[in-house]
Write a protein that holds these residues in place. Sequence first.
Motif, short mmCIF file in Angstrom:
data_model
loop_
_atom_site.label_atom_id
_atom_site.label_comp_id
_atom_site.label_asym_id
_atom_site.label_seq_id
_atom_site.Cartn_x
_atom_site.Cartn_y
_atom_site.Cartn_z
N ILE A 1 -2.98 0.39 -4.10
CA ILE A 1 -2.97 -0.90 -3.43
C ILE A 1 -2.57 -1.95 -4.45
O ILE A 1 -3.31 -2.23 -5.40
CB ILE A 1 -4.35 -1.22 -2.83
CG1 ILE A 1 -4.80 -0.10 -1.88
CG2 ILE A 1 -4.33 -2.57 -2.10
CD1 ILE A 1 -6.23 -0.25 -1.38
N GLU A 2 -1.38 -2.52 -4.28
CA GLU A 2 -0.87 -3.53 -5.22
C GLU A 2 -1.02 -4.91 -4.61
O GLU A 2 -0.61 -5.14 -3.47
CB GLU A 2 0.59 -3.25 -5.56
CG GLU A 2 0.80 -1.90 -6.23
CD GLU A 2 2.25 -1.70 -6.66
OE1 GLU A 2 2.72 -2.48 -7.52
OE2 GLU A 2 2.90 -0.79 -6.13
N LEU A 3 -1.62 -5.82 -5.38
CA LEU A 3 -1.81 -7.20 -4.94
C LEU A 3 -1.16 -8.13 -5.95
O LEU A 3 -1.54 -8.13 -7.13
CB LEU A 3 -3.30 -7.53 -4.80
CG LEU A 3 -4.10 -6.64 -3.82
CD1 LEU A 3 -4.84 -5.55 -4.59
CD2 LEU A 3 -5.09 -7.46 -3.02
N ALA A 4 -0.19 -8.89 -5.49
CA ALA A 4 0.55 -9.80 -6.36
C ALA A 4 0.39 -11.23 -5.86
O ALA A 4 0.75 -11.54 -4.72
CB ALA A 4 2.03 -9.42 -6.41
N VAL B 1 -8.31 6.03 -5.43
CA VAL B 1 -7.74 4.76 -4.99
C VAL B 1 -7.55 3.88 -6.21
O VAL B 1 -8.48 3.69 -7.00
CB VAL B 1 -8.65 4.03 -3.97
CG1 VAL B 1 -8.01 2.72 -3.52
CG2 VAL B 1 -8.94 4.93 -2.77
N VAL B 2 -6.35 3.32 -6.36
CA VAL B 2 -6.03 2.46 -7.50
C VAL B 2 -5.65 1.07 -6.99
O VAL B 2 -4.73 0.93 -6.17
CB VAL B 2 -4.87 3.03 -8.33
CG1 VAL B 2 -4.53 2.10 -9.50
CG2 VAL B 2 -5.20 4.43 -8.85
N PHE B 3 -6.38 0.06 -7.44
CA PHE B 3 -6.03 -1.34 -7.19
C PHE B 3 -5.28 -1.87 -8.40
O PHE B 3 -5.74 -1.72 -9.54
CB PHE B 3 -7.28 -2.20 -6.98
CG PHE B 3 -8.00 -1.96 -5.69
CD1 PHE B 3 -7.71 -2.72 -4.57
CD2 PHE B 3 -9.00 -1.00 -5.60
CE1 PHE B 3 -8.39 -2.51 -3.37
CE2 PHE B 3 -9.68 -0.78 -4.42
CZ PHE B 3 -9.37 -1.54 -3.30
N VAL C 1 0.84 -1.20 0.00
CA VAL C 1 0.00 0.00 0.00
C VAL C 1 0.88 1.24 0.00
O VAL C 1 1.78 1.39 0.83
CB VAL C 1 -0.94 0.03 1.22
CG1 VAL C 1 -1.77 1.32 1.23
CG2 VAL C 1 -1.85 -1.20 1.24
N SER C 2 0.59 2.13 -0.93
CA SER C 2 1.26 3.43 -0.97
C SER C 2 0.17 4.49 -0.83
O SER C 2 -0.76 4.56 -1.64
CB SER C 2 2.00 3.61 -2.30
OG SER C 2 2.51 4.93 -2.42
#
Length: 394
Positions: free
Chosen positions: A132-135, A157-159, A76-77
């Motif tokens: 919000i980066e999900l890997a 907000v960017v996913f 999360v940034s």
Amino acid sequence: MTTTTQAPPVVPGSTAHSDGAFVPVQTRSERPASYDPADFEIPSGREVNWKYTPVAKLAPLFVDEAGPHGTMTVTVSAPSTVEQSELRIGESPRGDVFIPEDRPAAIAWTQETVAPLMRIPAGVELDEPIVIELAGDGGLAHAHVVLEAMPNSRGTVVFRHSGSAWHAQNVEIIVRDGAHLEVVSIQQWSDDAVHLSSHQARVDKDATLRHVVVSFGGAIVRVNPSVELAGAGSRGELYGLSYSDAGQHLESQVYLHHKGPHTKGDVLYKGALQGRGARSVWIGDVLIGPDATGTDSYEANRNLVLTDGARADSIPNLEIETGDIAGAGHASATGRFDDEQLFYLQARGISEDEARRLVVLGFLSEIVQKIGLPALEGELIAAIEAELTLELGS
């Protein structure tokens, strides 16, 4: 909490439904909801909300058992003014808006015992987006995320989804009075990823939610936004872009509920498809409730089929429960290249491949330009260019 739908009364002299004892839910507003996965049977594909989805390929996401954890790396940034905390089941505002409407969403609700909360404080305008980066690393993962924009705040907000995973995800969105929130969900998964996501939002008085879904990667990706325009003068803008390649299934079921008076809604989803077995599904439902006087709403879906063997399903639906509205409509169109556009460009010395590239970019860039983040817009245009390179074989 469980809600049920009563069966319609039996009319004397009528015949049984053609499906026997099974009576499908006919309208979006009738759909049952529950926090308990046991209240939802494993989908068979006959249900109206699973009819166009390859349910046989989703089995792991229908199992309500404790699975492996730590299979999704989350980064999360966020600007320092954003409040971050965690919410257990029963802790408000978790559950203030969100009620699962299918089995994977209910399982994700129960499996995610502690949900992250991202809150933009009242009156704060963010100068940078929350990212919000999900890997994924190939395993099974569940998530429930709560986003809250407090009164008169403004932010984005960017996913960003990448890697490989079996992922069931809930996103709960609350836009308080006078706030303006933009939520962008980008799916750039690996080719084998499976992603089912349910977004539910409430928009309060004089507030605006702009919601954008962008799907490129993944074997099966289904992102379903549901937005309730609850407050007087609230606005919902729901946009989507998909680019489906051979063997991909990209789907969105969109629900916009006009509940308060003088609300405005704009829904536009566009998709491109190429390759044998490429599939896109768009189902758009708009409900204008009995108290939603003065509503102005429009939804549209456009699909561009680039090669043989691709298929786009597009189903717009509109329910109106009051006659006092400013306007309402819906449209859907699926087709191939416009030969006149290609001829026009080629007549001016542009090669056929370049002409096709320009037509597709012009078709899809309308959605990209609604995001409002120049760097991200440039990245997505480049992603479309890369997809086109595969289609053109260059």
